[in-house]
Write a protein that holds these residues in place. Structure first.
Motif, short mmCIF file in Angstrom:
data_model
loop_
_atom_site.label_atom_id
_atom_site.label_comp_id
_atom_site.label_asym_id
_atom_site.label_seq_id
_atom_site.Cartn_x
_atom_site.Cartn_y
_atom_site.Cartn_z
N SER A 149 42.45 -57.94 -22.24
CA SER A 149 41.26 -57.91 -21.69
C SER A 149 41.19 -57.72 -20.23
N LEU A 150 40.20 -57.04 -19.67
CA LEU A 150 39.92 -56.77 -18.35
C LEU A 150 39.19 -57.69 -17.76
N SER A 151 39.40 -57.96 -16.34
CA SER A 151 38.42 -58.60 -15.79
C SER A 151 36.68 -58.09 -15.53
N GLY A 152 35.86 -58.79 -15.47
CA GLY A 152 34.66 -58.19 -15.38
C GLY A 152 34.45 -57.19 -13.97
N ARG A 153 35.24 -57.68 -13.09
CA ARG A 153 35.20 -56.77 -11.85
C ARG A 153 35.96 -55.35 -11.99
N LEU A 154 37.30 -55.49 -12.95
CA LEU A 154 38.06 -54.23 -13.14
C LEU A 154 37.25 -53.43 -14.00
N LYS A 155 36.71 -53.95 -15.07
CA LYS A 155 36.09 -53.06 -15.77
C LYS A 155 34.94 -52.40 -15.16
N SER A 156 33.93 -53.18 -14.26
CA SER A 156 33.07 -52.23 -13.45
C SER A 156 33.81 -51.15 -12.73
N PHE A 157 34.78 -51.67 -12.14
CA PHE A 157 35.53 -50.57 -11.14
C PHE A 157 35.70 -49.32 -12.04
N LEU A 158 36.24 -49.57 -13.18
CA LEU A 158 36.57 -48.31 -13.99
C LEU A 158 35.37 -47.62 -14.51
N THR A 159 34.24 -48.45 -14.94
CA THR A 159 33.13 -47.78 -15.58
C THR A 159 32.44 -46.93 -14.52
N TRP A 160 32.21 -47.35 -13.44
CA TRP A 160 31.47 -46.72 -12.40
C TRP A 160 32.11 -45.64 -11.74
N TRP A 161 33.40 -45.60 -12.22
CA TRP A 161 34.23 -44.35 -11.51
C TRP A 161 34.23 -43.23 -12.67
N ILE A 162 34.42 -43.76 -13.71
CA ILE A 162 34.88 -42.75 -15.06
C ILE A 162 33.49 -42.30 -15.64
N LEU A 163 32.49 -43.17 -15.96
CA LEU A 163 31.29 -42.79 -16.81
C LEU A 163 30.46 -41.80 -16.12
N PRO A 164 29.96 -42.00 -14.74
CA PRO A 164 29.07 -41.14 -14.30
C PRO A 164 29.50 -39.71 -14.36
N PRO A 165 30.77 -39.32 -13.69
CA PRO A 165 31.26 -38.05 -13.90
C PRO A 165 31.13 -37.29 -15.16
N LEU A 166 31.81 -38.07 -16.20
CA LEU A 166 31.80 -37.35 -17.50
C LEU A 166 30.46 -37.57 -18.13
N LEU A 167 29.57 -38.24 -18.08
CA LEU A 167 28.13 -38.08 -18.30
C LEU A 167 27.35 -36.81 -17.86
N PHE A 168 27.48 -36.77 -16.45
CA PHE A 168 26.83 -35.58 -15.62
C PHE A 168 27.52 -34.30 -16.03
N PHE A 169 28.70 -34.17 -16.23
CA PHE A 169 29.17 -32.90 -16.56
C PHE A 169 29.01 -32.45 -17.98
N SER A 170 28.95 -33.82 -18.86
CA SER A 170 28.77 -33.24 -20.23
C SER A 170 27.19 -32.77 -20.57
N VAL A 171 26.38 -33.19 -19.66
CA VAL A 171 24.94 -32.56 -19.89
C VAL A 171 24.68 -31.23 -19.01
N SER A 172 25.64 -31.04 -18.12
CA SER A 172 25.09 -30.08 -17.27
C SER A 172 26.28 -28.96 -17.13
N HIS A 173 27.48 -28.93 -16.94
CA HIS A 173 28.46 -27.76 -17.14
C HIS A 173 29.71 -28.18 -16.66
N VAL A 174 30.73 -27.80 -17.54
CA VAL A 174 32.09 -28.02 -17.39
C VAL A 174 32.79 -26.55 -17.37
N GLY A 175 33.17 -25.89 -16.26
CA GLY A 175 33.66 -24.49 -16.38
C GLY A 175 35.08 -24.55 -16.30
N GLN A 176 35.54 -25.32 -15.32
CA GLN A 176 37.31 -25.24 -15.55
C GLN A 176 37.70 -26.73 -15.67
N PHE A 177 38.92 -26.65 -15.98
CA PHE A 177 39.82 -28.08 -15.90
C PHE A 177 39.48 -28.73 -14.80
#
Length: 385
Positions: A149-177
């Motif tokens: 289990s991750l602490s709440g702070r670490l979960k938030s840290f990883l979530t706010w770093w990983i999810l916004p880019p993945l969500l943004f690019f998934s609904v817009s454009h992923v041209g290259q790796f």
């Protein structure tokens, strides 16, 4: 990694009693975000949520310091760019054209569910290539072989770093790796944590678990480097880079025996095609690109010569006839799709290069080639002088 370090520094600083240290960390965070935006402007969009989370609960002066440092840093690259672009109106116009040309074909708004699925597939492939053998510990965690289990702070840290880019690019454009490189660091941190927990389950001694975790991460890193060195089939490997270099060396070697003033190069304008590379690597030759314009009509679109190119958006109307400079005796197609379109009664030959690719060479020994006409899916000599 710099953003991760400054994030922790800012969170720690905001909890200390020293306002000077707190302010310097917040300013540094703003500077780094501004620099990231200068390299790729979408970084501002996808990393801003992480920075706002890091500053949540900070005093008003900290927010002001962050905003000012971010604005000043962005201004250092934005203002010169606007001036060189011809002003804000011209810059916004070109940006809109780029969006319509690229993102409209892949975004949820322009391409619907098909665009979303394509972007998600590209994200998955990019993560697989980018993380390589670091996926092994993550896979053990996903299969519940490793549980923690991750602490709440670490979960938030990883979530706010990983999810916004993945969500943004998934609904817009992923041209290259390379789009997904922005989420590689937190994924690698999580992979290392999975390896740490896995060894802790089998080691009573804390020191041994740490050492074996470090050795495991080092081994996975070496395996990933090994995959890059010996793997094939994708541009993201040493062989892909080498093959591209070998191809252009072979092309230049073949063209060295031809007079640039008497030779024209033709090719497809596709982004993965050779046009932009040819204009840069072969500036002495007249290069011409064919493709479809905004109205889906096929024809000649762009040209390049002497280090200058007419490539611009929106695409110009496609021209059925291409007038060649005086003195052209040879036409060379640099890609298969264009070469297969050439229709000639005589003078057309195929030259196999060392890398396995083919050049299509149309020679006219007795007269200049005045122009080329596209009729349907065929390229013909319009007439000779």
């Amino acid at each position: 990694y710099a953003l991760r370090i400054t994030h922790y520094a800012s969170r720690f600083a905001l909890q200390t009693s020293s306002f000077v240290f707190r302010l310097s960390s917040v300013v540094l965070l703003g500077l780094l975000l501004g620099l990231a935006g200068g390299v790729r402007q979408t970084s501002l969009v996808v990393l801003l949520p992480l920075c706002l989370w890091a500053l949540w609960g900070a005093p008003r002066r900290a927010w002001l310091a962050f905003g000012l440092s971010l604005a000043v840093t962005c201004g250092l690259w934005l203002l010169p760019m606007l001036a060189l672009s011809g002003g804000p109106e011209a810059y916004l116009h070109e940006t809109a054209l780029q969006a319509r040309t690229v993102s409209d074909l892949t975004s949820v708004v322009g391409a619907g569910i098909g665009g979303l699925l394509s972007n998600l597939g590209n994200e998955a492939m990019a993560l697989a290539v980018g993380l390589a053998f670091a996926l092994v510990p993550l896979g053990l965690w996903a299969l519940r072989v490793v549980r923690f289990s991750l602490s709440g702070r670490l979960k938030s840290f990883l979530t706010w770093w990983i999810l916004p880019p993945l969500l943004f690019f998934s609904v817009s454009h992923v041209g290259q790796f390379g789009y997904i490189l922005i989420v590689a660091p937190p994924c690698l941190l999580l992979s290392a944590l999975c390896a740490r927990v896995a060894w802790a389950r089998f080691q009573r001694a804390e020191g041994q678990a740490v050492i074996r975790t470090l050795l495991t991460c080092a081994a996975l890193s070496l395996l990933s480097v090994g995959y890059f060195l010996v793997g094939s089939g994708t541009p993201a490997t040493a062989s892909g880079i080498t093959d591209n270099d070998t191809h252009w060396r072979a092309v230049r070697s073949t063209l060295n025996g031809m007079e640039p003033g008497r030779t024209a190069l033709i090719m497809n304008v596709a982004w993965s095609g050779p046009f932009r590379a040819a204009g840069y690597l072969l500036p002495g030759f007249h290069s011409y690109a064919l493709g479809q314009d905004a109205d889906r009509r096929s024809g000649w679109l762009y040209s390049a010569y002497g280090g200058r190119s007419t490539y611009a958006l929106p695409r110009p109307p496609a021209q059925a006839y291409l007038a060649l400079p005086a003195g052209i005796r040879t036409v060379v197609a640099l890609d298969d799709s264009t070469g297969e379109m050439i229709e000639a009664e005589k003078g057309l030959r195929r030259v196999s290069l060392a890398d396995g690719s083919t050049l299509y060479i149309l020679d006219s020994s007795d007269a200049d080639i005045a122009g080329l006409t596209i009729a349907g899916d065929k390229i013909k000599e319009a007439h000779t002088k």
